[in-house]
Write an enzyme that holds these catalytic residues in place. Sequence first.
Site: not given
Length: 296
Positions: A220, A224, A228
């Site tokens: 994660s 992440r 983005n």
Amino acid sequence: MSADAHVANHGPTAGEYINHHLRHLQNHHTPQSIADFSYINYDSLFWSVTLGVLAIFILWRAASKATSGVPGRFQAAVEMIVELVDTQAKGIIHNATSRKAVAPAALTVFVWIFFMNAMDLLPLDLLPTLWEKAYVAQGLDPHHAFLRVVPSADLSITLGLSISVLLICLYYNIKIKGLFGWIKELFTAPFHAHSPVGIILLAPANFGLNLIEFGAKTISHGMRLWGNMYAGELVFMLIALMGAVGFSSLGGIGLWIGHVIAGTAWAIFHILIITLQAFIFMMLTLVYIGQAHEGH
């Protein structure tokens, strides 16, 4: 008219344009699986290493030119960032000895990732077009001149960063708790038992949950940042296509104006995104290393 002549005269379609921009310069054209370690994204490696060296150089330059008097703008900006990271490190990692190494590492991570993210603010076709011209100058096919310039939009780079953080966490787990103390924690936490039989019965579940925790945090952490930046890159491509359609169609001035407005607005908003994502990655790095200093 041949297919090659048709493409040459009419240019790429929207799908071809996006696919071309999403292809990496690599030793193989496509990976054979999700985790294929046989291929290398040369563009991501080049830009990430170059920007990493630039980040270190800027921090070194600021340190070497620091004065005790009234600081200049450059020194003041760097001091603000250093103070921000140091304050966060003191609040999360209470071991002063560990902070001497962790705080500079977190500062480097923040500046490095910010620079990698900031490559997304360059004109989308600037560096890829120059790369294509270099291919043509060497007598090579420009259709194979792939180049992506945002390293943090490459999952292999962001997972590489998060795995590095995992290795640092494992190091501090062993350093703070001792090798046998950490191994004991892997098999006795988070479900604590008060009898030998209970410890043995719960050991597989504890070990499995700890492995899942390390894996989930690492994956994660990297995904992440990648998600983005990858999404931001796609938005810039769609905005660029809006302008291209405006240029190629009668009465497309409205689309071109929309392209300029949308591109400007997204670029301004993206400045916040690239800074925020660098800060979040840095903060999670401190949090995970801080957790390595604590027991369950």
